[in-house]
Design a protein around this motif. Sequence first.
Motif, mmCIF file in Angstrom:
data_model
loop_
_atom_site.group_PDB
_atom_site.id
_atom_site.type_symbol
_atom_site.label_atom_id
_atom_site.label_comp_id
_atom_site.label_asym_id
_atom_site.label_seq_id
_atom_site.Cartn_x
_atom_site.Cartn_y
_atom_site.Cartn_z
ATOM 1 N N PRO A 300 0.795 -1.377 0.075
ATOM 2 C CA PRO A 300 0.121 -0.047 0.105
ATOM 3 C C PRO A 300 0.853 1.384 -0.181
ATOM 4 C CG PRO A 300 -0.870 -1.468 1.586
ATOM 5 C CD PRO A 300 0.424 -1.990 1.031
ATOM 6 N N GLY A 301 1.780 1.222 0.996
ATOM 7 C CA GLY A 301 2.673 2.308 0.862
ATOM 8 C C GLY A 301 3.296 2.749 -0.446
ATOM 9 N N TYR A 302 3.722 1.709 -1.042
ATOM 10 C CA TYR A 302 4.434 1.707 -2.298
ATOM 11 C C TYR A 302 3.435 2.405 -3.338
ATOM 12 C CZ TYR A 302 6.180 0.030 -6.898
ATOM 13 O OH TYR A 302 6.680 -0.014 -8.136
ATOM 14 N N LEU A 303 2.122 1.745 -3.620
ATOM 15 C CA LEU A 303 1.198 2.120 -4.500
ATOM 16 C C LEU A 303 0.965 3.698 -4.094
ATOM 17 C CD1 LEU A 303 -1.251 -0.768 -4.872
ATOM 18 C CD2 LEU A 303 0.762 -0.068 -6.177
ATOM 19 N N VAL A 304 0.808 3.957 -3.031
ATOM 20 C CA VAL A 304 0.543 5.472 -2.821
ATOM 21 C C VAL A 304 1.497 6.312 -3.118
ATOM 22 C CG1 VAL A 304 0.202 7.281 -0.592
ATOM 23 C CG2 VAL A 304 -1.216 4.885 -0.930
ATOM 24 N N THR A 305 2.706 5.939 -2.961
ATOM 25 C CA THR A 305 3.820 6.895 -3.117
ATOM 26 C C THR A 305 3.919 6.945 -4.853
ATOM 27 O OG1 THR A 305 5.057 5.583 -1.260
ATOM 28 C CG2 THR A 305 6.341 7.140 -2.451
ATOM 29 N N LEU A 306 3.464 5.878 -5.278
ATOM 30 C CA LEU A 306 3.851 6.006 -6.707
ATOM 31 C C LEU A 306 2.755 6.323 -7.615
ATOM 32 C CD1 LEU A 306 6.386 5.137 -8.351
ATOM 33 C CD2 LEU A 306 4.993 3.139 -9.066
#
Length: 400
Positions: A300-306
């Motif tokens: 989730p963190g990765y997706l939000v950041t990207l």
Amino acid sequence: MEAPELLRVWVLAAVALGGSLATLPDHHVLPDHHVSTETGAIFVHELERELFQEAFLAGREDDSAAAPITFQAHLRDHPDLPRWLRYIQRNPHQPGYLYGCPTAAEVGTHAIEVLAYNRGTYETVAQRLVVTVVPAPGKGFTGSPPYQGEFLVGNRDVEELLPAEARETFVEAAAGVWERDDVRVINVTSALDRGGRVPLPIEGLKEGVYVKVGSGGPFSACLASAASPRSRFHCGLGQQPLASCYDTFAPRFAVRWCNLTLLQVWPTPVATGPAWGSGVLEEGGDFQPPTEAPPRDLLPGYLVTLLVPLAVAVLLCLLLGHLMCCRREGVQKRDLETSDIQLVHHTTIHGDTEELRHMATSRDVPRPLSTLPMFNVRTGQRANPMPASPDGARVPLLPP
Ligand SMILES: *[C@@H]1O[C@H](CO)[C@@H](O)[C@H](O)[C@H]1NC(C)=O
Ligand SMILES: *[C@@H]1O[C@H](CO)[C@@H](O)[C@H](O)[C@H]1NC(C)=O
């Protein structure tokens, strides 16, 4: 001698000295010896001649009579021993002793380099002695017993009281006078270090040794009376002090009762050193790695950041594209919005200009002089733009 010559001699001497040092043979090295001791108690390490004797004789057949051996000891990377440690060897046929009483300030590891010389063959053997000083149990205090008594033994040399058996015997005798069984030796000092005199070389005359013993309990009546002011007075008169008890030291140790000192040491809290956190290992403990961290979900963190910046960028692109392509106002729209008379006016001016331009290119008469440059712009040279004809005729301004 001239100065340069002097310099050369010095350099040669230095080189020769360096060379001779470099060619010194490496000495035989014995394995490290580890010992540990507590603060507030005497530490004695005997440099056994036999150990070094074997090293000297290793690889040689003739095990001749014991060779004279002397020792030299110093703290590693330092020229001398640490302050709390002293060294004594009576003569090259007797063992050497390293002894001293470490205090709380000496807690830690001390690496002592010991070098033994064979005085017969000039061989050397080195050994490293690693002394670990640990704080005495009884936390927060210096570890020295609160009650301390110092006895002067007149018929001994200092190294005679250093071996463990001799100290044992002395402690037993002291326990008899003190009437306690927790007596222990704190310090041993030659009387020579306290202003005593070197005895005459007569059989049986010794330097004298101060032995400091300590105990957790108060002094016995016998000791107290031997150190009382009345006893001191008697001593001043050259008599024996008044002590009504049985001298358990006699006959092995001739204690000089007039030189007895009793002192009471109030436990002083040691300056608190650095407090060990939970990360410091106990001595000899094994490192237990913390339990494995649970795998964390990073998607989730990765997706939000990207994705969030990507979505914003796409939105901006679409907006810009819409503005540029769909909201564009073309020529037709502009023409529709402009009044007809204005358009006619504009077209007329446009047409006239075109016509004039067209006419200008088709002129075949020379350009009027006034339109020609009168001087060279770059060089600044003034010149007649029209080369003067030899007959002096002038070019007319306008064709006839
Ligand atoms: C032991 O004796 C020596 C020599 O008198 C002295 O320098 C040293 O401070 C003493 N050590 C202790 C812990 O009393
Ligand atoms: C022993 O004490 C006496 C005085 O009581 C003093 O004169 C003498 O020097 C002391 N001996 C030593 C070896 O310190």
